[in-house]
Design a protein around this motif. Structure first.
Motif, PDB file in Angstrom:
ATOM      1  N   ALA A 284      25.040  34.528  42.517  1.00  0.00           N
ATOM      2  CA  ALA A 284      26.360  34.756  41.937  1.00  0.00           C
ATOM      3  C   ALA A 284      27.440  33.860  42.539  1.00  0.00           C
ATOM      4  O   ALA A 284      28.490  33.669  41.923  1.00  0.00           O
ATOM      5  CB  ALA A 284      26.737  36.222  42.102  1.00  0.00           C
ATOM      6  N   GLY A 285      27.194  33.317  43.746  1.00  0.00           N
ATOM      7  CA  GLY A 285      28.222  32.503  44.415  1.00  0.00           C
ATOM      8  C   GLY A 285      28.884  31.481  43.496  1.00  0.00           C
ATOM      9  O   GLY A 285      30.106  31.483  43.323  1.00  0.00           O
ATOM     10  N   PRO A 286      28.085  30.598  42.869  1.00  0.00           N
ATOM     11  CA  PRO A 286      28.701  29.575  42.007  1.00  0.00           C
ATOM     12  C   PRO A 286      29.430  30.178  40.799  1.00  0.00           C
ATOM     13  O   PRO A 286      30.433  29.629  40.342  1.00  0.00           O
ATOM     14  CB  PRO A 286      27.515  28.735  41.527  1.00  0.00           C
ATOM     15  N   ARG A 287      28.951  31.296  40.285  1.00  0.00           N
ATOM     16  CA  ARG A 287      29.593  31.929  39.119  1.00  0.00           C
ATOM     17  C   ARG A 287      30.932  32.538  39.506  1.00  0.00           C
ATOM     18  O   ARG A 287      31.903  32.460  38.765  1.00  0.00           O
ATOM     19  CB  ARG A 287      28.661  32.985  38.525  1.00  0.00           C
ATOM     20  N   ILE A 288      30.982  33.106  40.700  1.00  0.00           N
ATOM     21  CA  ILE A 288      32.245  33.676  41.195  1.00  0.00           C
ATOM     22  C   ILE A 288      33.267  32.558  41.391  1.00  0.00           C
ATOM     23  O   ILE A 288      34.444  32.705  41.065  1.00  0.00           O
ATOM     24  CB  ILE A 288      31.995  34.448  42.515  1.00  0.00           C
ATOM     25  N   GLU A 289      32.785  31.418  41.895  1.00  0.00           N
ATOM     26  CA  GLU A 289      33.697  30.285  42.101  1.00  0.00           C
ATOM     27  C   GLU A 289      34.362  29.880  40.780  1.00  0.00           C
ATOM     28  O   GLU A 289      35.563  29.633  40.725  1.00  0.00           O
ATOM     29  CB  GLU A 289      32.932  29.094  42.702  1.00  0.00           C
ATOM     30  N   VAL A 290      33.585  29.840  39.711  1.00  0.00           N
ATOM     31  CA  VAL A 290      34.137  29.458  38.400  1.00  0.00           C
ATOM     32  C   VAL A 290      35.091  30.546  37.888  1.00  0.00           C
ATOM     33  O   VAL A 290      36.211  30.257  37.454  1.00  0.00           O
ATOM     34  CB  VAL A 290      32.992  29.211  37.384  1.00  0.00           C
ATOM     35  N   LEU A 291      34.639  31.814  37.984  1.00  0.00           N
ATOM     36  CA  LEU A 291      35.480  32.922  37.500  1.00  0.00           C
ATOM     37  C   LEU A 291      36.812  33.012  38.236  1.00  0.00           C
ATOM     38  O   LEU A 291      37.808  33.466  37.677  1.00  0.00           O
ATOM     39  CB  LEU A 291      34.729  34.254  37.692  1.00  0.00           C
TER      40      LEU A 291
ATOM     41  N   LYS B 147      35.278  47.649  38.477  1.00  0.00           N
ATOM     42  CA  LYS B 147      34.814  48.793  37.670  1.00  0.00           C
ATOM     43  C   LYS B 147      35.970  49.662  37.206  1.00  0.00           C
ATOM     44  O   LYS B 147      35.854  50.380  36.214  1.00  0.00           O
ATOM     45  CB  LYS B 147      33.796  49.623  38.472  1.00  0.00           C
ATOM     46  N   SER B 148      37.100  49.602  37.953  1.00  0.00           N
ATOM     47  CA  SER B 148      38.241  50.422  37.509  1.00  0.00           C
ATOM     48  C   SER B 148      39.135  49.615  36.570  1.00  0.00           C
ATOM     49  O   SER B 148      40.266  50.008  36.285  1.00  0.00           O
ATOM     50  CB  SER B 148      39.018  50.962  38.705  1.00  0.00           C
ATOM     51  N   GLY B 149      38.635  48.481  36.102  1.00  0.00           N
ATOM     52  CA  GLY B 149      39.323  47.771  35.022  1.00  0.00           C
ATOM     53  C   GLY B 149      40.243  46.638  35.453  1.00  0.00           C
ATOM     54  O   GLY B 149      40.907  46.018  34.626  1.00  0.00           O
ATOM     55  N   GLN B 150      40.284  46.324  36.756  1.00  0.00           N
ATOM     56  CA  GLN B 150      41.155  45.210  37.175  1.00  0.00           C
ATOM     57  C   GLN B 150      40.554  43.876  36.745  1.00  0.00           C
ATOM     58  O   GLN B 150      39.355  43.762  36.522  1.00  0.00           O
ATOM     59  CB  GLN B 150      41.340  45.249  38.688  1.00  0.00           C
ATOM     60  N   SER B 151      41.391  42.882  36.660  1.00  0.00           N
ATOM     61  CA  SER B 151      40.966  41.569  36.170  1.00  0.00           C
ATOM     62  C   SER B 151      39.871  40.970  37.059  1.00  0.00           C
ATOM     63  O   SER B 151      40.037  40.839  38.268  1.00  0.00           O
ATOM     64  CB  SER B 151      42.185  40.643  36.130  1.00  0.00           C
ATOM     65  N   LYS B 152      38.739  40.623  36.415  1.00  0.00           N
ATOM     66  CA  LYS B 152      37.626  40.020  37.148  1.00  0.00           C
ATOM     67  C   LYS B 152      38.091  38.747  37.845  1.00  0.00           C
ATOM     68  O   LYS B 152      37.693  38.450  38.964  1.00  0.00           O
ATOM     69  CB  LYS B 152      36.525  39.636  36.157  1.00  0.00           C
ATOM     70  N   ARG B 153      38.930  37.990  37.130  1.00  0.00           N
ATOM     71  CA  ARG B 153      39.396  36.714  37.673  1.00  0.00           C
ATOM     72  C   ARG B 153      40.158  36.934  38.977  1.00  0.00           C
ATOM     73  O   ARG B 153      39.906  36.262  39.977  1.00  0.00           O
ATOM     74  CB  ARG B 153      40.271  36.008  36.643  1.00  0.00           C
ATOM     75  N   ASN B 154      41.095  37.915  38.951  1.00  0.00           N
ATOM     76  CA  ASN B 154      41.886  38.163  40.163  1.00  0.00           C
ATOM     77  C   ASN B 154      41.025  38.698  41.301  1.00  0.00           C
ATOM     78  O   ASN B 154      41.228  38.330  42.460  1.00  0.00           O
ATOM     79  CB  ASN B 154      43.029  39.155  39.875  1.00  0.00           C
ATOM     80  N   VAL B 155      40.048  39.533  40.977  1.00  0.00           N
ATOM     81  CA  VAL B 155      39.212  40.086  42.048  1.00  0.00           C
ATOM     82  C   VAL B 155      38.328  38.979  42.635  1.00  0.00           C
ATOM     83  O   VAL B 155      38.189  38.860  43.854  1.00  0.00           O
ATOM     84  CB  VAL B 155      38.363  41.290  41.564  1.00  0.00           C
ATOM     85  N   CYS B 156      37.751  38.149  41.775  1.00  0.00           N
ATOM     86  CA  CYS B 156      36.924  37.033  42.280  1.00  0.00           C
ATOM     87  C   CYS B 156      37.761  36.113  43.157  1.00  0.00           C
ATOM     88  O   CYS B 156      37.334  35.687  44.237  1.00  0.00           O
ATOM     89  CB  CYS B 156      36.337  36.221  41.119  1.00  0.00           C
TER      90      CYS B 156
END
Ligand code: ATP
Ligand code: FE2
Length: 323
Positions: free
Chosen positions: A174-181, A213-222
Motif C-alpha cells: 500500500a505504501g506507493p498507493r498511499i503516496e499517490v492518494l 471509516k468514519s467518513g473523513q477524506s482519504k486524501r487528508n488522512v493519507c
C-alpha cells in the motif's frame, strides 16, 4: 572473484551475482504477494520461494553470463527474518556451495542493506535510515559494530502503511498507493509517538483507519499519515546524526522510494550540512546482490559461518571486520 548471494528473509526471493571489483552482474528478484486483505503468511511465502528459486537462480546466472562452476563464493541471508523463508535460502546456499566445494557464508540482512547502500552511493560512514516492510532502524558504525540508535517498538513503517492500506481496501503493497492518494491532501494532527530514540506506529495506524471509516477524506488522512510517520523518522535520524557527529545520511529499504520522506530528510541534512543519498530503487528493496556484496566483504576479512539461520539476528551481533 564472483559471489552469488541469496536473499529470502521475507516476501522477496532474490539472487544476485557481484564481483569483488564492485560490479553487479545480475540482480533477479521475485516477490510473493499475499491475496488482497491478507498479511504475509510465512509458510506461503516460503512455498513461493521454493517454487521459483530455480528460475530465479537460472535467470541470475544467465544475466551475469556465467555458470555455477565460475562462482567462487555463495552467500545467503542468515537473519533477521521469517524462519520458513530463511530455510529456503539456506538450503539452496548449501546445495550450491557443496557443488562448488566452498562453505557458504551467512549474511546479516540489515547490514547488507547498509553495505549495498555504501557501495551504490559511495558514502563512507553514514547514519543509515533503513525503512522497509518489517524493519525500521537508525543504524551507524561505532566501535566495531553497526549499532542501532533507534528502532520501532512495534511494526516496521512499511507494514504500518500496508496495514493502514489493507484496512481501507488498498492493494498490497500500500505504501506507493498511499503516496499517490496523499497528493494535495491537508494536514490534520495524528498521534506522534517518539519515545526517546524509539518509534511506535500501530496506534497511529489504528487512529488513521478509524478516521477513514468514519467518513473523513482519504486524501487528508493519507497525507497526514505520511507527514506524521516521516516526521518521526526524520526527527530520530537527526538526533542520531547530532549524537554521532557524522556527516552523511543514507536512506534505504523499500519505503525509501517515497518522495515525501526523501524531501523531509533532504531538508534536515541541508540544514545540518550533511550529505544525503538514497539507495537506487532496485538495490533499496530486498535483493540478492546486497547479500552477495556483503558476502565478499565478510569473506575477504576472514569471517566464516558456523551456524544456520538466525531469525532474530541483530545488527550489533556482528563484528564488522571489514571497516
Ligand atoms: P524486510 O522488512 O525484510 O526488508 P520487505 O520485503 O517488506 O521486508 P522491502 O521490499 O524493502 O521490504 O519494502 C517493502 C515495503 O516498502 C512495503 O511495506 C511497501 O509498502 C513499502 N513501499 C514501497 N514503495 C513505497 C512508497 N513509494 N512509499 C511508501 N512505502 C513504500
Ligand atoms: Fe530488507
Amino acid at each position: 572473484m564472483l559471489c552469488l548471494g541469496i536473499e529470502s528473509t521475507a516476501h522477496t526471493f532474490g539472487v544476485g551475482i557481484v564481483t569483488d571489483k564492485k560490479k553487479i552482474l545480475s540482480n533477479i528478484v521475485d516477490m510473493y504477494r499475499p491475496p488482497l486483505g491478507w498479511g504475509i503468511k510465512p509458510m506461503d511465502a516460503a512455498e513461493h520461494h521454493r517454487k521459483i528459486k530455480e528460475d530465479v537462480l537460472g535467470n541470475a546466472l544467465k544475466e551475469a553470463k556465467t555458470k555455477l562452476s565460475d562462482i567462487d563464493l555463495v552467500s545467503f541471508s542468515q537473519g533477521a527474518g521469517l524462519p520458513p523463508c530463511l530455510h529456503v535460502g539456506l538450503n539452496l546456499a548449501k546445495e550450491l556451495a557443496s557443488k562448488i566445494r566452498k562453505p557458504p557464508i551467512g549474511v546479516c540482512h540489515q547490514i547488507a542493506h547498509i553495505e549495498i547502500g555504501r557501495l551504490s552511493t559511495e558514502m563512507t560512514d553514514p547514519v543509515t535510515l533503513y525503512v522497509s516492510g518489517g524493519n525500521t532502524q537508525i543504524l551507524s558504525f561505532v566501535e566495531g559494530r553497526y549499532r542501532c540508535f533507534g528502532e520501532t517498538q512495534d511494526i516496521g513503517v512499511g507494514n504500518a502503511l500496508d496495514k493502514f492500506g489493507r484496512d481501507i481496501g488498498l492493494e498490497f503493497p500500500a505504501g506507493p498507493r498511499i503516496e499517490v492518494l496523499a497528493r494535495g491532501g491537508r494536514y490534520q494532527e495524528l498521534p506522534y509517538t517518539v519515545k526517546g530514540m524509539d518509534l511506535s506506529f500501530s496506534g497511529i495506524v489504528t487512529e488513521a483507519v478509524r478516521r477513514v471509516k468514519s467518513g473523513q477524506s482519504k486524501r487528508n488522512v493519507c497525507f497526514s499519515l505520511q507527514e506524521t510517520l516521516f516526521a518521526m523518522l526524520t526527527e530520530v535520524t537527526e538526533r542520531a546524526l547530532a549524537h554521532t557527529k557524522k556527516r552523511e545520511v543514507l536512506l534505504t529499504g523499500g519505503v525509501a522510494a517515497n518522495s515525501r520522506l526523501r524531501g523531509m530528510l533532504m531538508i534536515m541534512c541541508r540544514e545540518r550540512g550533511a550529505r544525503f543519498a538514497v539507495v537506487p530503487r532496485e538495490l533499496a528493496g530486498d535483493n540478492g546482490s546486497m547479500i552477495a556484496w556483503t558476502g565478499i566483504l565478510m569473506h575477504k576479512s576472514g569471517m566464516r559461518t558456523k551456524s544456520g539461520i538466525l531469525p532474530r539476528q541483530r545488527t550489533d551481533d556482528v563484528d564488522v571486520k571489514w571497516l
